[in-house]
Design a protein around this motif. Structure first.
Motif, PDB file in Angstrom:
ATOM      1  N   PRO A 164       3.889  16.819  -4.262  1.00  0.00           N
ATOM      2  CA  PRO A 164       3.298  16.284  -5.527  1.00  0.00           C
ATOM      3  C   PRO A 164       4.055  15.709  -6.578  1.00  0.00           C
ATOM      4  O   PRO A 164       3.477  14.506  -7.112  1.00  0.00           O
ATOM      5  CB  PRO A 164       2.499  17.579  -6.054  1.00  0.00           C
ATOM      6  N   ALA A 165       5.162  15.944  -6.965  1.00  0.00           N
ATOM      7  CA  ALA A 165       6.158  15.100  -7.821  1.00  0.00           C
ATOM      8  C   ALA A 165       6.358  13.770  -7.289  1.00  0.00           C
ATOM      9  O   ALA A 165       6.168  12.823  -8.070  1.00  0.00           O
ATOM     10  CB  ALA A 165       7.121  15.935  -8.133  1.00  0.00           C
ATOM     11  N   ALA A 166       6.751  13.472  -6.014  1.00  0.00           N
ATOM     12  CA  ALA A 166       6.929  12.212  -5.419  1.00  0.00           C
ATOM     13  C   ALA A 166       5.645  11.525  -5.317  1.00  0.00           C
ATOM     14  O   ALA A 166       5.629  10.204  -5.683  1.00  0.00           O
ATOM     15  CB  ALA A 166       7.242  12.420  -4.162  1.00  0.00           C
ATOM     16  N   ALA A 167       4.539  12.086  -5.056  1.00  0.00           N
ATOM     17  CA  ALA A 167       3.141  11.409  -5.266  1.00  0.00           C
ATOM     18  C   ALA A 167       2.882  10.958  -6.647  1.00  0.00           C
ATOM     19  O   ALA A 167       2.401   9.913  -6.796  1.00  0.00           O
ATOM     20  CB  ALA A 167       2.051  12.261  -4.634  1.00  0.00           C
ATOM     21  N   LEU A 221       0.900  -1.113  -0.001  1.00  0.00           N
ATOM     22  CA  LEU A 221      -0.105  -0.124   0.099  1.00  0.00           C
ATOM     23  C   LEU A 221       0.913   1.314   0.019  1.00  0.00           C
ATOM     24  O   LEU A 221       1.983   1.302   0.700  1.00  0.00           O
ATOM     25  CB  LEU A 221      -1.199  -0.130   1.109  1.00  0.00           C
ATOM     26  N   ASP A 222       0.288   2.261  -0.559  1.00  0.00           N
ATOM     27  CA  ASP A 222       0.788   3.697  -0.451  1.00  0.00           C
ATOM     28  C   ASP A 222      -0.174   4.651   0.101  1.00  0.00           C
ATOM     29  O   ASP A 222      -1.343   4.472  -0.281  1.00  0.00           O
ATOM     30  CB  ASP A 222       1.482   4.096  -1.677  1.00  0.00           C
ATOM     31  N   HIS A 223       0.058   5.404   1.004  1.00  0.00           N
ATOM     32  CA  HIS A 223      -0.825   6.381   1.466  1.00  0.00           C
ATOM     33  C   HIS A 223      -0.417   7.670   1.126  1.00  0.00           C
ATOM     34  O   HIS A 223       0.623   8.169   1.100  1.00  0.00           O
ATOM     35  CB  HIS A 223      -0.717   6.196   3.229  1.00  0.00           C
ATOM     36  N   HIS A 224      -1.387   8.630   0.536  1.00  0.00           N
ATOM     37  CA  HIS A 224      -1.397   9.793   0.095  1.00  0.00           C
ATOM     38  C   HIS A 224      -2.393  10.736   0.559  1.00  0.00           C
ATOM     39  O   HIS A 224      -3.718  10.550   0.564  1.00  0.00           O
ATOM     40  CB  HIS A 224      -1.430   9.958  -1.660  1.00  0.00           C
ATOM     41  N   PRO A 225      -1.865  11.941   1.301  1.00  0.00           N
ATOM     42  CA  PRO A 225      -3.043  12.906   1.958  1.00  0.00           C
ATOM     43  C   PRO A 225      -3.704  13.629   0.616  1.00  0.00           C
ATOM     44  O   PRO A 225      -3.072  13.807  -0.294  1.00  0.00           O
ATOM     45  CB  PRO A 225      -2.087  13.730   2.479  1.00  0.00           C
TER      46      PRO A 225
END
Length: 113
Positions: free
Chosen positions: A82-85, A15-19
């Motif tokens: 944002p770029a990393a996401a 899983l990855d978690h993104h705000p």
């Protein structure tokens, strides 16, 4: 703070978690990188970034989204989170497509994520 957990992520549990805030910052950049010919195909991605919620994307969609997210991440003016996401989302979408599995987004309010 609400997050989206995406399947096929890079952690031990897949899983990855993104705000939400980071996805909202990414949305206009992704929209500006869409060629007119692909606007209809990529519309679900933009909707997902603008209003994240529980959803599932087919492997074929995940492959299209991965290519577009990589293109967005390479924008020289897009910086930081944002770029990393965008890169992390592209990697997860690529893994989902390669595994021929749906790519799941799950809304969570767990702050420990």
């Amino acid at each position: 703070m609400p997050h989206i957990a995406v399947s096929h992520g890079g952690d031990f549990f897949g899983l990855d978690h993104h705000p939400h805030t980071v996805l909202a910052q990414l949305a206009p950049w992704a929209a500006n990188c869409i060629p007119q010919a692909q606007a209809a195909e990529l519309a679900p991605l933009l909707t997902a970034l603008e209003t994240p919620q529980d959803q599932k994307f087919l492997p074929e969609q995940a492959a299209q989204f991965a290519a577009h997210l990589r293109k967005t991440a390479r924008n020289r003016f897009l910086k930081g989170k944002p770029a990393a996401a965008a890169r992390a989302l592209a990697d997860a979408a690529t893994r989902a497509a390669a595994d021929h599995e749906p790519w799941h987004w799950t809304l969570t309010t767990d702050t420990a994520a």
